[in-house]
Design a protein around this motif. Structure first.
Motif, PDB file in Angstrom:
ATOM      1  N   GLY A  77      18.178  52.981  18.371  1.00 52.88           N
ATOM      2  CA  GLY A  77      18.723  52.266  19.455  1.00 52.88           C
ATOM      3  C   GLY A  77      20.317  52.610  19.768  1.00 52.88           C
ATOM      4  N   ARG A  78      20.524  53.520  19.997  1.00 52.49           N
ATOM      5  CA  ARG A  78      22.061  53.898  20.124  1.00 52.49           C
ATOM      6  C   ARG A  78      22.546  53.695  21.400  1.00 52.49           C
ATOM      7  NH1 ARG A  78      23.322  59.960  19.245  1.00 52.49           N
ATOM      8  NH2 ARG A  78      25.623  59.251  19.314  1.00 52.49           N
ATOM      9  N   ARG A  79      21.692  53.463  22.565  1.00 52.94           N
ATOM     10  CA  ARG A  79      22.038  53.319  23.949  1.00 52.94           C
ATOM     11  C   ARG A  79      21.843  51.612  23.843  1.00 52.94           C
ATOM     12  NH1 ARG A  79      20.216  58.051  28.130  1.00 52.94           N
ATOM     13  NH2 ARG A  79      21.087  59.631  27.123  1.00 52.94           N
ATOM     14  N   LYS A  80      22.984  51.019  24.191  1.00 55.38           N
ATOM     15  CA  LYS A  80      23.031  49.689  24.011  1.00 55.38           C
ATOM     16  C   LYS A  80      22.470  49.052  25.423  1.00 55.38           C
ATOM     17  CE  LYS A  80      24.416  50.051  19.914  1.00 55.38           C
ATOM     18  NZ  LYS A  80      23.348  50.030  18.865  1.00 55.38           N
ATOM     19  N   ALA A 227      22.892  38.672  24.597  1.00 53.85           N
ATOM     20  CA  ALA A 227      21.702  39.330  24.009  1.00 53.85           C
ATOM     21  C   ALA A 227      20.662  38.737  23.844  1.00 53.85           C
ATOM     22  CB  ALA A 227      22.238  39.470  22.371  1.00 53.85           C
ATOM     23  N   GLU A 228      20.659  37.281  24.019  1.00 53.71           N
ATOM     24  CA  GLU A 228      19.278  36.348  23.900  1.00 53.71           C
ATOM     25  C   GLU A 228      18.686  36.599  25.280  1.00 53.71           C
ATOM     26  OE1 GLU A 228      18.075  31.724  23.010  1.00 53.71           O
ATOM     27  OE2 GLU A 228      20.336  32.198  22.869  1.00 53.71           O
ATOM     28  N   ALA A 229      19.625  36.362  26.306  1.00 53.56           N
ATOM     29  CA  ALA A 229      19.237  36.399  27.807  1.00 53.56           C
ATOM     30  C   ALA A 229      18.293  37.791  27.952  1.00 53.56           C
ATOM     31  CB  ALA A 229      20.342  36.424  28.847  1.00 53.56           C
ATOM     32  N   ARG A 230      18.792  38.840  27.419  1.00 56.62           N
ATOM     33  CA  ARG A 230      18.134  40.221  27.296  1.00 56.62           C
ATOM     34  C   ARG A 230      17.020  40.281  26.492  1.00 56.62           C
ATOM     35  NH1 ARG A 230      20.016  44.623  30.207  1.00 56.62           N
ATOM     36  NH2 ARG A 230      18.048  45.590  29.172  1.00 56.62           N
ATOM     37  N   ALA A 236      21.487  45.592  19.442  1.00 56.53           N
ATOM     38  CA  ALA A 236      21.388  46.496  20.721  1.00 56.53           C
ATOM     39  C   ALA A 236      22.523  46.056  21.617  1.00 56.53           C
ATOM     40  CB  ALA A 236      20.239  45.810  21.257  1.00 56.53           C
ATOM     41  N   CYS A 237      23.757  45.619  21.210  1.00 53.55           N
ATOM     42  CA  CYS A 237      24.872  45.157  21.939  1.00 53.55           C
ATOM     43  C   CYS A 237      25.859  46.133  21.644  1.00 53.55           C
ATOM     44  CB  CYS A 237      25.156  43.833  21.722  1.00 53.55           C
ATOM     45  SG  CYS A 237      24.054  42.506  22.334  1.00 53.55           S
TER      46      CYS A 237
END
Length: 297
Positions: A77-80, A227-230, A236-237
């Motif tokens: 998960g490096r790309r946020k 984050a929740e919206a996504r 992941a941020c």
């Protein structure tokens, strides 16, 4: 990636201080027991796998290039999916309130308060009310005059454009003021911008700030909200900032990066930009320079 190689070490060199050499990278890999070298940009950025997070000071010591930023990340998960950025001294080069104070002839007075607040020495709410209070009566045209002289930090445009291009949610969340964040967001392409509101009577500033004041708690809450919206976890941020009011969001994000930060922030955040620019945030996520968008000439 096996458990035996559970970290990614990313090296990003300052262009002005000279190229990152193959010999420098080889020394770093030997010290960190690294493998699987990838050059993200020839002479500037490289990454490799390591079995554990190496000691940064020791890693610095084995390299001859002394202007290299080192980032330690996990491979998964490096790309946020979410970017939350501070504005003043992070996306733009100045503290916009200090620059606005210059129009009133009191920049030094207000800048001294700003510096203490950003290093966590003053209560943020009290500091912002005090500084804005000193600007009571300043003509609103001073806002446009200040905006005309605002400059972006190197790499800001590429950071936002690249993350947008790869589908991230990009948000500018500032303890500064919406007059400036709205314009910065429009120019650079941030999807969301939030900040405080300077109140005026149509002609001049009233010396008051709209309530509630956007502070460190609100910055963290914004990060959590986005984050929740996504539908993703905070891991992941990506968050970036330089002041004490950025610390909670920097520490909560999966990748929090202190950008040319105040001492109190630099002391508490693992990943830091000290020598380079905002494109280092892309390298830290594994983006090669060839994938960058919106690169400044």
């Amino acid at each position: 990636m096996t458990a035996a190689h559970s970290h990614i070490v990313t090296l990003v060199a300052s262009r002005e201080a000279g190229p990152l050499t193959a010999q420098d990278v080889a020394r770093a890999m030997a010290y960190a027991q690294g493998r699987n070298l990838v050059w993200l940009e020839d002479g500037r950025a490289a990454e490799f796998q390591a079995p554990a997070a190496p000691d940064r000071s020791a890693l610095d010591a084995v390299m001859t290039h002394k202007a290299v930023d080192i980032f330690l990340t996990r491979p998964r998960g490096r790309r946020k999916a979410v970017l939350v950025a501070d504005m003043d001294s992070t996306i733009v080069t100045a503290e916009t309130l200090d620059e606005l104070a210059a129009c009133a002839g009191i920049k030094d007075k207000i800048a001294a308060i700003t510096a203490r607040a950003m290093n966590g020495e003053l209560d943020f709410h009290e500091a912002i009310r005090e500084r804005v209070g000193l600007l009571k009566g300043l003509p609103v045209r001073a806002l446009e005059e200040t905006w005309a002289n605002i400059a972006y930090c190197p790499g800001a445009r590429a950071l936002v454009a690249t993350m947008n291009a790869f589908g991230a949610t990009t948000a500018l969340v500032s303890g500064g003021f919406s007059f400036f964040t709205a314009r910065v967001a429009a120019e650079l392409g941030f999807a969301i911008n939030r900040a405080n509101t300077l109140l005026d009577d149509g002609t001049a500033l009233t010396g008051e700030v709209g309530e509630p004041i956007l502070d460190k708690t609100a910055k963290l809450a914004s990060l959590e909200e986005f984050a929740e919206a996504r539908g993703v976890k905070l891991t992941a941020c990506l968050s970036v900032g330089d002041g004490a009011n950025d610390l909670p969001m920097l520490k909560a994000a999966g990748l929090g990066i202190a950008y040319h930060a105040k001492p109190v922030v630099a002391a508490e955040v693992v990943n830091k930009v000290v020598h380079t620019d905002l494109t280092a945030l892309l390298f830290a996520q594994g983006y090669p320079a060839s994938a960058f968008k919106g690169v400044e000439p």
